[in-house]
Design an enzyme around this catalytic site. Structure first.
Site, PDB file in Angstrom:
ATOM      1  N   ASP A  88      82.670  35.859  31.602  1.00 55.93           N
ATOM      2  CA  ASP A  88      81.442  35.074  31.569  1.00 55.93           C
ATOM      3  C   ASP A  88      81.672  33.736  32.273  1.00 55.93           C
ATOM      4  O   ASP A  88      82.454  33.666  33.236  1.00 55.93           O
ATOM      5  CB  ASP A  88      80.981  34.891  30.120  1.00 55.93           C
ATOM      6  CG  ASP A  88      79.475  34.848  29.982  1.00 55.93           C
ATOM      7  OD1 ASP A  88      78.903  33.783  30.261  1.00 55.93           O
ATOM      8  OD2 ASP A  88      78.884  35.875  29.609  1.00 55.93           O
ATOM      9  N   HIS A 120      76.902  29.382  28.497  1.00 54.80           N
ATOM     10  CA  HIS A 120      76.591  30.784  28.250  1.00 54.80           C
ATOM     11  C   HIS A 120      77.790  31.546  27.689  1.00 54.80           C
ATOM     12  O   HIS A 120      77.684  32.288  26.704  1.00 54.80           O
ATOM     13  CB  HIS A 120      76.103  31.423  29.553  1.00 54.80           C
ATOM     14  CG  HIS A 120      75.555  32.803  29.415  1.00 54.80           C
ATOM     15  ND1 HIS A 120      76.340  33.929  29.451  1.00 54.80           N
ATOM     16  CD2 HIS A 120      74.277  33.241  29.254  1.00 54.80           C
ATOM     17  CE1 HIS A 120      75.578  34.993  29.320  1.00 54.80           C
ATOM     18  NE2 HIS A 120      74.327  34.617  29.201  1.00 54.80           N
ATOM     19  N   HIS A 165      30.545  48.308  46.319  1.00 59.37           N
ATOM     20  CA  HIS A 165      30.839  48.558  44.906  1.00 59.37           C
ATOM     21  C   HIS A 165      29.612  49.087  44.171  1.00 59.37           C
ATOM     22  O   HIS A 165      29.695  50.061  43.407  1.00 59.37           O
ATOM     23  CB  HIS A 165      31.342  47.254  44.278  1.00 59.37           C
ATOM     24  CG  HIS A 165      31.887  47.382  42.894  1.00 59.37           C
ATOM     25  ND1 HIS A 165      31.088  47.292  41.771  1.00 59.37           N
ATOM     26  CD2 HIS A 165      33.148  47.589  42.441  1.00 59.37           C
ATOM     27  CE1 HIS A 165      31.847  47.435  40.691  1.00 59.37           C
ATOM     28  NE2 HIS A 165      33.105  47.608  41.068  1.00 59.37           N
ATOM     29  N   SER A 187      35.374  49.815  36.308  1.00 57.75           N
ATOM     30  CA  SER A 187      34.088  49.845  37.026  1.00 57.75           C
ATOM     31  C   SER A 187      33.655  51.267  37.327  1.00 57.75           C
ATOM     32  O   SER A 187      32.454  51.552  37.394  1.00 57.75           O
ATOM     33  CB  SER A 187      34.200  49.086  38.358  1.00 57.75           C
ATOM     34  OG  SER A 187      34.194  47.709  38.168  1.00 57.75           O
TER      35      SER A 187
END
Length: 1507
Positions: free
Chosen positions: A142, A217, A950, A1285
């Site tokens: 790490d 960390h 549309h 739609s």
């Protein structure tokens, strides 16, 4: 040269992520891998490395300068700086297995142990039985360690284990004396990093050139796994208690291989450094290796030495070292899990039973419990604002969190600000807080989709998270109050009930994209808001401690558990320890409550979320049986997965030859069964070893996945002193007839004490694979099969109609019923089905829903196809010349019609006819809001004519006339028609195209005027494929023009059908939620557009596309990545393909990967490739997203990560990869399944959660219908579009038919009929999944009552009826005041006191959002079936919920037409849960009147669950 490495900024919840980089110098670091070491003495190994390098470079001095690392313990190899030619030369050496360029990783980023049952106070548990892990050594690779942290004190710790061979390496601010009996080793590895970063200024860097940890960390993860006892620790007062690791007396060895780069604000880890660290750890004597590191999709295969973790881990595991890795933080998307090698333990992250309540008190004394890590002073009652235009200002306002900076400072100064966001990352929160703080604000409340991890805001600025439902409650308070105020109190820690456990949203999910038969992740562990040690240099350090979240935090939890198990069972193999952990895991939380998986919408967790489940350390210590494996088993796995001998030999470090035939990957002895492609019956084996009492008997219990048969032989296993291991066989088959998602179950071996459980995951793939690559051989094979059935080649030739030989294997032939049956019984045949004819209407919609025009007796023909019903559509207008609006065969206009046909630009009154009986347009509101709009220059028509297409599309779906022989460029061909093809259409244009926005906008005032006119004109149905976004206006707020207009329309008997929205799959995003509206979700059809992708190795992959151009013959195929010998920039991310040089993509088909959902990613990637001279694009993405064609019919084909990874492996394993792309083909019916569309907005209802929304679902994906010739993808006046739609007019068409059949029914009656008769499966009985970030079984928040079943809706039996008075009672029940209700209703209204209960609304659903104490509610049903009817009740209660109905029988006759019943509901849950679902069914001998039941237990009310 400038370094073009891609690095991410370090965010607290990231894990280490692989990025391939390119070096800037001519000499670059290469890893020379030599396989298994040839000498036992490490010095001899290193000497051989120097000799090899000297002979290459010509001198020992140059070899010394070039050498970066010598790998000499676990395996043999070295890292050195080499030119391209030198790398090629040494690669040709017979002693060298592989030469690969170096690459870089980046950093990913208490209650835990008591929660998991490892309390120190219990004298007899795993913790104390093992002396807390004493003598076990855990190695961490790490960012280093802060050795002075109290977590690494060695008080009470014994001497250093005798098997330890490591050391404590001195360096900057780090001395060997910093180690002790706890922290027994610390080394750092930077040569690879420095070789790739020659400009790195080590003296100017804030990181320490030593094992000391700068970012914290590494310190954090080490203290989680093995930290010592530290009393009285908290994070600024939160999460207080005694801190310790899982194995507090285990020893810790740190290997720092990750370095902070100041100029990037990020951490980078060279893979050569990581590999060297793993090599040293093997030498040093660690027992466990913990790596919170990983790559990103696409992954390297396990045999590709660029996956250094898999390579190093293989050798570590071969030496008995358990390797634990983080699963990744790319959730909740499917196929994103990392570190997938079967020899690694891969960890998912869960929450704890803990949260950080932050009380928000409104001025009306309503208290809402948000979530935060706020530890500052109380913010007393302060002005509260949601920035929005009050209607009399020209200033910009925005309540979107990411855009708060657009507001003037005065709007937010001195106030607490409420904002809404759809973003998932913490950056949205931090940016919102910074904007408010910069403007002088004093706090921010962020409404967002639930489930994302908490992080404190900088400088302890108050930033509190809530969900959309609670955010909407606050917003309604703001809007209803002249001077809203709020108080924010500091956060408080809440532990235990009523807080539940969930798989974290960010936790990466399976299935495994490399090898889907290998279940990943393996196990879940707490990884959210974990308190542990950190570096004082960390920005968020509080006294040396910090709260972080990520699978980085979950991995060391498992490492700590493994250390304890290793102490108890020192001789167990890594596979045995993994088996013990997986087979004993909790499938619930430790207290028996179900674990949910947070995501775009919450679901019950499954093995792809958490593997075997939540780790149960105490049970893992005594598992009873184990599924053991060793290096030889892993080699068999590699053979079974299809890797070639040379690549396996490279990994293993010795020559390996796979057997022929190769073993089955399904027989790998894993503690799980995962079948990713079940078609025919499969047999697989497992072997278990007894590690419990010598004389033991186990019996099998199977919980099979839905629709899957699982047979285990034998059913009993008997162990004794001689029989320690036994094998068993599992036979798996399916009854499904379509391609499904994964279904889950379990296989359990039980004795009197142990339950040895493994997860079973099965995915049905019903498309047959070809058995031959040559189509001629395929056809010959078909003729042979048919000849053997019919008796002669001549008969076979005459009978054969088609041979399917390219994408899959099969044939069509003329057969008698008996011949068909005989052929179906052949073991080689998957399925025999009679031929049929499809007449595709709006891409199969109406035949799919059972409304075929060819059927003489159905709802369609019984109603004369909707004749005389008038459907009003409010949208972008209409293209009247479209054949869909032909009035051939249509009768006279209904006499009640009062509307007209309004002329305008390019539109005459004569454009209307007997079909299109009315057309009007409304633009005054739009013009008032857009003063600068130039109507003469706008491409839109100032008339009812449709520019965008549309409105034309949705009108033709609902009521379009018959149009024969329609297709989209050859796809989805057939006869096109609407749901009610003889209904009449009235168009009300209220939406206008704005060129500068390249989009459509609709004014509320125009919409309301259109609805007002429609009511006057005499429409029967109003269809609105429109809607707003969260946050919604209340139903009484006149700014919600749709709800207001719809109330009056419904009061006039007009059914109003609205789209549910396209903001899915996030929860609480459904729009148009008023209970008087019929709200529609979108599903797919049983149809797809298979697009064959043929690789150069003749493997055929069926992608999805709408590609109708010519076949692309075999063409060069590329995935842009650095080959290790170029200074060019390379990236395979779809969004960044423009960063590649043109020559990388010119003349080629490009493979790319993306994690984004929007279609813009696809279109931009295609444009990048096309601009560079590329010929096509294959996009690997999360499954379930909408399909669209690319412009100019450019080939862009979608695959998922698994198939994309298959293609990538082919590219990487082939010197000259090629691919062929054939045009898309329409596939209808089995094996294609239906799903709720990813984009379809989900419930629960954020305005009024007791009102179920959406109400119903209908097909809305890739729907073929009419359009304007101006539309972008117009093809001969037709186009395929997707959205709610498109689903909305499908329901409008069904309502029109029902209105024709039942003209006197109310709008509520129509809704009830549609909801109570809906399919909960697809029309053929297959389960309906809901697509999302990860797929789940659909529930009422996905599709309401289910998928519309028009034929059943025509005769529902009973209805739940309502009228305007009921809706007024609803408005009173949810707390609207008399004046606001009076405004909406249009007359004075006074609510009763006490107000009615919202739960008594007579809806065809029961939704209880906050069950705590028992509730009693009522419903009334009206008989619309046979006069004399008797119905009996059936209840499927939600999990953990009691539902009692009184009476249990309803009797109807000529006098009794309506009957009421009561429902008593109570809960057994002791925590705040998610929603559980069930149903309540009234049935007679013919009908089933079903309503969904949705219940959420809320022990703690007004609580936002984001622990």
């Amino acid at each position: 040269m400038m370094n073009s490495r891609l690095l991410f900024a370090l965010v607290l919840n990231l894990i280490i992520v692989l990025k391939v980089a390119r070096a800037g110098a001519e000499s670059k670091v290469h890893i020379v891998y030599l396989g298994e070491k040839q000498h036992d003495d490490p010095k001899h190994v290193t000497e051989s490395h120097h000799q090899m390098l000297s002979s290459l470079l010509g001198s020992e001095v140059e070899a010394h300068d070039s050498m970066v690392h010598s790998y000499r313990h676990g395996f043999s190899g070295f890292a050195a700086k080499l030119t391209e030619s030198q790398a090629k030369k040494i690669a040709d050496s017979p002693d060298v297995v592989h030469v690969i360029p170096d690459s870089f990783y980046e950093l990913a980023t208490t209650r835990t142990w008591d929660y998991l049952g490892l309390s120190v106070s219990n004298p007899k548990n795993l913790l104390n039985d093992t002396n807390m892990g004493d003598q076990v050594i855990i190695g961490f690779i790490d960012s280093g360690v802060w050795p002075e942290s109290e977590s690494f004190n060695d008080n009470g710790v014994g001497p250093v284990p005798s098997h330890w061979k490591g050391e404590c390496q001195s360096g900057e601010n780090f001395m060997s004396t910093n180690c002790n009996r706890k922290l027994i080793g610390a080394k750092y590895f930077i040569n690879g990093f420095l070789a790739e970063n020659e400009g790195f200024n080590s003296t100017g860097s804030r990181d320490y050139i030593s094992a000391r940890d700068f970012i914290g960390h590494g310190t954090h993860v080490a203290s989680i796994a093995g930290g010592s006892f530290v009393p009285n620790v908290s994070y600024k007062g939160l999460a207080g208690g005694n801190l310790r690791g899982g194995a507090p007396r285990a020893r810790i060895a740190i290997y720092k291989a990750c370095w902070y780069v100041d100029q990037l604000g990020a951490v980078a880890c060279s893979s050569s450094d990581i590999l060297k660290a793993m090599d040293e750890a093997m030498h040093d004597g660690v027992d466990v290796l913990s790596l919170s590191l990983g790559a990103q999709v696409p992954l390297f295969p396990e045999t590709d030495l660029r996956d250094r973790i898999a390579t190093g881990a293989f050798h570590a595991v071969a030496k008995g070292i358990i390797v634990v890795c983080a699963g990744g933080n790319s959730g909740p998307a499917a196929q994103t899990v990392l570190n997938t090698a079967p020899w690694v333990i891969t960890v998912a992250a869960t929450t704890l039973d803990r949260s950080f309540l932050t009380p928000i008190t409104l001025g009306n004394n309503n208290v809402i419990l948000g979530q935060a890590l706020y530890t500052g002073p109380e913010v007393g009652f302060t002005s509260l604002v949601y920035p929005e235009n009050s209607g009399h200002s020209n200033v910009t306002f925005s309540g979107v969190c990411e855009r708060l900076n657009l507001n003037p400072n005065g709007t937010m100064r001195g106030k607490v600000v409420l904002c809404f966001t759809t973003a998932t990352l913490f950056t949205a929160v931090s940016r919102a807080a910074s904007y408010v703080k910069a403007a002088g604000g004093v706090g921010v409340i962020i409404a967002r989709n639930p489930g994302y991890n908490l992080t404190p805001c900088r400088d302890d600025f108050p930033c509190v998270a809530i969900d959309y439902e609670l955010g909407t409650d606050i917003l309604l308070y703001i809007r209803s109050t002249g001077s809203p105020v709020v108080k924010i109190q500091p956060s408080r820690t809440m532990v235990g009930q009523p807080v539940g456990t969930k798989v974290a949203t960010f936790s990466s999910r399976g299935p495994n994209s490399i090898s889907p038969a290998i279940l990943k992740p393996d196990i879940g562990a707490p990884g959210v808001s974990i308190l542990a040690a950190t570096s004082p240099d960390s920005n968020s350090s509080a006294g040396g401690f910090d709260i972080l979240a990520g699978t980085s935090m979950a991995a060391p939890v498992i490492s700590g558990v493994v250390a304890l198990l290793k102490a108890m069972h020192p001789d167990w193999s890594p596979a045995a320890i993994k088996s013990a952990i997986v087979t004993t895991a909790w499938r619930t939380d430790p207290f028996g409550e179900q674990i949910f998986a947070e995501g775009s919408s919450r679901k019950v967790a499954d093995p792809f979320d958490y593997g075997g489940g939540l780790v149960n350390p105490e049970k893992a210590a005594d598992p009873g049986l184990i599924y053991d494996m060793g290096p030889k088993d892993y080699i068999l796995y590699l053979c079974s997965a299809g890797y070639n001998d040379s690549s396996i030999s490279q990994l293993v470090g010795q020559v390996t030859v796979c057997s022929n035939p190769k073993p089955s990957v399904l027989d790998v002895n894993l503690p799980s069964l995962t079948i990713p492609n079940l078609k025919e019956e499969v047999n697989l084996t497992r072997t278990v070893t007894n590690v419990g009492p010598v004389n033991s008997v186990y019996k099998v219990v199977v919980e099979p996945p839905l629709g899957v048969r699982v047979v285990v032989t034998p059913k009993k296993l008997v162990f004794n002193s001689k029989t320690k291991s036994l094998s068993f066989m599992v036979r798996v088959s399916t009854i499904h007839k379509i391609n499904t998602g994964f279904y889950f179950g379990s296989l359990i071996w039980r004795d009197s004490v142990h339950n040895v459980t493994i997860p079973v995951s099965v995915h049905i793939v019903y498309l047959g694979e070809k058995q031959h690559d040559d189509p001629k051989h395929v056809t010959e094979y078909h003729h042979q099969m048919l000849s053997s059935l019919l008796g002669s080649k001549e008969d076979a030739h005459d009978s054969m109609v088609y041979s399917y030989r390219h994408g899959f294997s099969g044939f069509a032939a003329r057969l008698t019923k008996s011949q068909a049956k005989e052929l179906a019984d052949s073991p080689e045949v998957v399925h025999v089905m009679p031929d049929g004819y499809y007449e595709l209407a709006t891409t199969r919609t109406w035949d799919y829903l059972g409304l075929s025009a060819a059927h003489p007796k159905n709802l369609l023909n019984d109603t004369n196809m909707g004749e005389h019903v008038i459907i009003g559509v409010i949208d972008t207008g209409v293209w009247p010349e479209s054949e869909s609006f032909s009035d051939n065969g249509v009768g006279a206009i209904p006499k009640r019609w009062k509307g007209g046909c309004e002329p305008g630009e390019d539109f005459k009154s004569t454009n209307c006819n007997r079909k299109l009986i009315g057309a009007k347009y409304y633009i005054n509101g739009f013009l008032a809001e857009n003063d600068g709009f130039n109507s003469t220059k706008s491409p839109d028509y100032i008339s009812p004519r449709d520019f965008n297409g549309h409105g034309t599309h949705v009108a033709s779906i609902a009521g379009g006339s018959f149009v024969p022989n329609v297709s989209y460029k050859g796809l989805a061909g057939g006869t096109l028609r609407g749901g009610a093809p003889r209904a009449r259409i009235a168009m009300y244009k209220a939406c206008w195209y704005l060129e500068e926005l390249e989009g459509v906008t609709c004014s509320f005032s125009d919409i309301m005027k259109a609805m007002d006119d429609a009511i006057h004109d005499g429409v029967d149905v109003l269809s609105l494929s429109l809607g707003s976004r969260v946050p919604l206006f209340s139903e009484t707020d006149m700014r919600d023009g749709i709800a207001t207009g719809a109330f009056h329309a419904v009061a006039n008997g007009i059914t109003v059908v609205c789209a549910g929205g396209n903001a899915g799959p996030s929860a609480q995003t459904v729009v148009n939620t008023a209970p008087w509206i019929l709200t529609v979700a979108a599903t797919t059809l049983d149809r797809s557009f298979a697009t064959p992708i043929t690789l150069g190795n003749n493997k055929v992959i069926l992608g999805q596309a709408m590609y109708t151009g010519p076949e692309l013959g075999f063409t060069s195929l590329v995935y842009p990545e650095d080959p290790g010998n170029s200074n060019d920039t390379f990236t395979g991310e779809c969004e960044s393909l423009n960063l590649n040089s043109n020559r990388t993509m010119a003349g080629k088909i490009v493979l790319c990967f993306t994690t984004t959902r929007g279609y813009t990613t696809v279109s931009r990637a295609a444009s990048f490739v096309k601009r560079a001279g590329g010929l096509g694009l294959i996009i690997a993405r999360n499954p379930g997203h909408t399909l669209n064609p690319c412009k100019d019919d450019f080939p862009c084909v979608a695959v998922d990560y698994e198939l994309g990874t298959d293609i990538l492996f082919y590219i990487r394993s082939n010197g000259s990869p090629v691919v062929k792309i054939q045009p898309s083909r329409t596939m209808v019916g089995q094996p294609v399944g239906s799903k709720v569309a990813t984009f379809s907005s989900r419930g629960p209802n954020s305005i009024s959660p007791a009102i179920l929304k959406p109400d119903i679902a209908a097909p809305g994906v890739s729907i073929l219908a009419a359009t304007s010739p101006n539309a972008t993808f117009n093809a001969g006046g037709f186009v395929m579009l997707s959205g709610t739609s498109m689903a909305t007019p499908a329901i409008s068409g069904v309502v029109a038919l029902l209105k024709s059949l039942h003209p006197d029914w109310s709008p509520a009656a129509f809704r009830s009929a549609i909801v109570t008769t809906a399919w909960r499966t697809d029309p053929f009985g297959e389960q309906l999944p809901a697509e999302g970030s990860s797929r789940k079984v659909a529930d009422p928040f996905d599709y309401g009552g289910g998928l519309v079943n028009p034929e059943k809706a025509a005769e529902p039996g009973l209805i739940y009826d309502m009228g305007p008075k009921d809706y007024i009672l609803y408005l009173c029940s949810v707390g609207y005041n008399d004046s606001s209700i009076s405004q909406l209703v249009g007359k004075g209204t006074v609510c009763t006191d006490p107000k009615p209960s919202v739960l008594d609304m007579n809806l065809p659903s029961i939704t209880i959002p906050n069950l705590k104490d028992e509730v009693i509610l009522t419903r009334t049903v009206t008989n619309v079936g046979p006069v004399h009817s008797v119905y009996k009740v059936g209840v499927e209660p939600p999990l953990g919920v009691r539902v009692v109905v009184t009476p249990k029988k309803l009797v109807f006759n000529s006098k009794t037409k309506s009957v009421s019943f009561t429902v008593r509901v109570s809960t057994t849950h002791k925590i705040n849960t998610g929603y559980y679902f069930g149903s309540l069914v009234w049935s007679d001998s013919v009908r089933k009147v079903t309503i969904p039941v949705s219940v959420r237990t809320q022990i703690l009310q007004n609580y936002y669950d984001e622990n």
